[in-house]
Design a protein around this motif. Sequence first.
Motif, PDB file in Angstrom:
ATOM      1  N   UNK A   1      36.224  32.193  39.664  1.00 13.98           N
ATOM      2  CA  UNK A   1      36.026  33.559  39.088  1.00 13.98           C
ATOM      3  C   UNK A   1      34.995  33.668  38.039  1.00 13.98           C
ATOM      4  N   UNK A   2      34.689  32.409  37.271  1.00 16.18           N
ATOM      5  CA  UNK A   2      33.732  32.567  36.342  1.00 16.18           C
ATOM      6  C   UNK A   2      32.224  32.518  36.756  1.00 16.18           C
ATOM      7  N   UNK A   3      32.184  32.002  37.599  1.00 11.81           N
ATOM      8  CA  UNK A   3      30.855  32.055  38.495  1.00 11.81           C
ATOM      9  C   UNK A   3      30.800  33.551  39.116  1.00 11.81           C
ATOM     10  N   UNK A   4      31.740  33.977  39.638  1.00 15.60           N
ATOM     11  CA  UNK A   4      31.446  34.985  40.319  1.00 15.60           C
ATOM     12  C   UNK A   4      31.412  36.252  39.221  1.00 15.60           C
ATOM     13  N   UNK A   5      32.021  36.227  38.108  1.00 13.99           N
ATOM     14  CA  UNK A   5      31.657  37.153  36.933  1.00 13.99           C
ATOM     15  C   UNK A   5      30.400  37.005  36.439  1.00 13.99           C
ATOM     16  N   UNK A   6      29.861  35.650  36.190  1.00 14.69           N
ATOM     17  CA  UNK A   6      28.583  35.691  35.624  1.00 14.69           C
ATOM     18  C   UNK A   6      27.578  36.158  36.705  1.00 14.69           C
TER      19      UNK A   6
ATOM     20  N   UNK B   1      30.468  44.749  35.770  1.00 12.35           N
ATOM     21  CA  UNK B   1      30.833  43.416  36.392  1.00 12.35           C
ATOM     22  C   UNK B   1      32.453  43.319  36.388  1.00 12.35           C
ATOM     23  N   UNK B   2      33.202  43.683  35.715  1.00 11.71           N
ATOM     24  CA  UNK B   2      34.614  43.794  35.707  1.00 11.71           C
ATOM     25  C   UNK B   2      34.939  44.304  37.022  1.00 11.71           C
ATOM     26  N   UNK B   3      34.370  45.417  37.201  1.00 14.30           N
ATOM     27  CA  UNK B   3      34.743  46.353  38.530  1.00 14.30           C
ATOM     28  C   UNK B   3      34.394  45.527  39.727  1.00 14.30           C
TER      29      UNK B   3
ATOM     30  N   UNK C   1      33.902  42.309  40.260  1.00 15.99           N
ATOM     31  CA  UNK C   1      34.713  41.235  40.527  1.00 15.99           C
ATOM     32  C   UNK C   1      35.927  41.638  41.148  1.00 15.99           C
ATOM     33  N   UNK C   2      36.580  42.584  40.349  1.00 20.34           N
ATOM     34  CA  UNK C   2      37.957  42.943  40.930  1.00 20.34           C
ATOM     35  C   UNK C   2      37.899  43.532  42.288  1.00 20.34           C
ATOM     36  N   UNK C   3      36.928  44.328  42.500  1.00 19.43           N
ATOM     37  CA  UNK C   3      36.972  45.006  44.065  1.00 19.43           C
ATOM     38  C   UNK C   3      36.679  43.580  44.857  1.00 19.43           C
ATOM     39  N   UNK C   4      35.680  42.749  44.731  1.00 21.72           N
ATOM     40  CA  UNK C   4      35.574  41.729  45.537  1.00 21.72           C
ATOM     41  C   UNK C   4      36.501  40.587  45.759  1.00 21.72           C
ATOM     42  N   UNK C   5      37.510  40.463  44.454  1.00 22.57           N
ATOM     43  CA  UNK C   5      38.632  39.597  44.828  1.00 22.57           C
ATOM     44  C   UNK C   5      39.796  40.462  45.566  1.00 22.57           C
ATOM     45  N   UNK C   6      39.931  41.741  45.428  1.00 20.10           N
ATOM     46  CA  UNK C   6      40.992  42.390  46.132  1.00 20.10           C
ATOM     47  C   UNK C   6      40.588  42.348  47.547  1.00 20.10           C
ATOM     48  N   UNK C   7      38.980  42.475  47.898  1.00 16.69           N
ATOM     49  CA  UNK C   7      38.559  42.495  49.417  1.00 16.69           C
ATOM     50  C   UNK C   7      38.939  41.218  49.997  1.00 16.69           C
ATOM     51  N   UNK C   8      38.592  40.271  49.099  1.00 18.97           N
ATOM     52  CA  UNK C   8      38.807  38.693  49.543  1.00 18.97           C
ATOM     53  C   UNK C   8      40.157  38.611  49.939  1.00 18.97           C
ATOM     54  N   UNK C   9      40.963  39.006  48.900  1.00 21.90           N
ATOM     55  CA  UNK C   9      42.600  39.125  49.571  1.00 21.90           C
ATOM     56  C   UNK C   9      42.988  39.685  50.953  1.00 21.90           C
TER      57      UNK C   9
ATOM     58  N   UNK D   1      40.744  40.386  32.965  1.00 24.35           N
ATOM     59  CA  UNK D   1      40.668  40.477  34.480  1.00 24.35           C
ATOM     60  C   UNK D   1      41.323  39.725  35.443  1.00 24.35           C
ATOM     61  N   UNK D   2      41.350  38.461  34.926  1.00 17.27           N
ATOM     62  CA  UNK D   2      42.415  37.407  35.711  1.00 17.27           C
ATOM     63  C   UNK D   2      43.587  38.054  36.009  1.00 17.27           C
ATOM     64  N   UNK D   3      44.250  38.251  34.832  1.00 17.07           N
ATOM     65  CA  UNK D   3      45.498  38.746  35.016  1.00 17.07           C
ATOM     66  C   UNK D   3      45.652  40.157  35.848  1.00 17.07           C
ATOM     67  N   UNK D   4      44.710  41.078  35.848  1.00 13.70           N
ATOM     68  CA  UNK D   4      44.905  42.122  36.549  1.00 13.70           C
ATOM     69  C   UNK D   4      44.694  41.927  37.893  1.00 13.70           C
ATOM     70  N   UNK D   5      43.830  40.935  38.337  1.00  6.15           N
ATOM     71  CA  UNK D   5      43.671  40.781  39.898  1.00  6.15           C
ATOM     72  C   UNK D   5      44.793  40.003  40.188  1.00  6.15           C
ATOM     73  N   UNK D   6      45.314  39.114  39.520  1.00 11.30           N
ATOM     74  CA  UNK D   6      46.559  38.481  39.938  1.00 11.30           C
ATOM     75  C   UNK D   6      47.879  39.471  40.060  1.00 11.30           C
TER      76      UNK D   6
END
Lengths: 234, 97
Positions: free
Chosen positions: A63-68, A80-82, A84-92, B85-90
Amino acid sequence: MSDTPTRDDQDRTGMPDHGGSTGSDQLLPDGDTVEQPSADTPARRYTDEQKYLVFNKEFMPHIDSMYNFAFRLTTDEDDANDLVQDTYLKAFRFISSFEQGTNAKAWLFRILKNSFINDYRKKSKEPAKVDYQDVETTYNSEDAESEHTVDLRAESVSDLIGDEVATALNSLPVDFRTVIILCDIEGFTYEEMAKILDIPIGTVRSRLHRARNLLKEKLRDYASSMGYNEESEE
Amino acid sequence: MQTSSSLSSSSSDSKPQMKEHCDHQVDCLKMIQLILDGEATDQQLARLKANLVSCQPCIQMYHLEQEVKELLTKRMEKKCCPEQLVATIKSKILTFS
Ligand SMILES: [Zn+2]
């Protein structure tokens, strides 16, 4: 080149799990990102418990690399926040197309980059001055120009600070910025980059070459404007 | 390198060990980048080693490419993902299944 995945769509069509959302699954890694050992295990059926396990063990560590990466693409923390969040939710959501133990980082980066192009850039403040793929044609048309070396000494840029380097990097068209981030900052191989970006390895190589020339020109401008330039050279 | 200073004056009378001009500069640059990216073949590595003792422009290009790579890797800040953000995603994925 021989490295372009010749794997056909068989295993994709054999993957019935995410029917419904027709438009969006083309944004997602379809399995080329990594070797797929056998096409006869099409849908990886994870239990809910396994999904969370894969997510936490294989996705979250990046997640740190992804955020960067997201920050370097968007140059904005909120965006960047949005992203990364979109990406992780999609990944899930599409976790069944990820094969456990394969290259999760490349898989995630590919989703992020696709989300960036498809979702984010449309609403981004960055004007549609250059389209992601258009850059290639634009710069191809001046090949003679891009095939050169930049007259610059290592010592001239060695005093630049991080922010100055970042500014120079940010001033590159996003296509060029992307290859530099993936290669130099994240350390992906050319082959991984080809898969993340959906381009042939030869294009990775030439785009990197051009990107670095552009970056060196920016660094040179920067260094000379800051007066870092002439130390004892003539 | 002490060699470069000694030879610049006497380039006409003896065979120059150090080339002041590189005829393949773009190709050499591409090769240098492959090497620094860890993507080069053994053959390309060997060629670079030869160039690095005989070709002044190649030496300079090598140092520059190395320097630029270092600026990017060591000097630029690496942004870390905010804890929030980590917390939100989780928490968001928990509501999925
Ligand atoms: Zn040379």
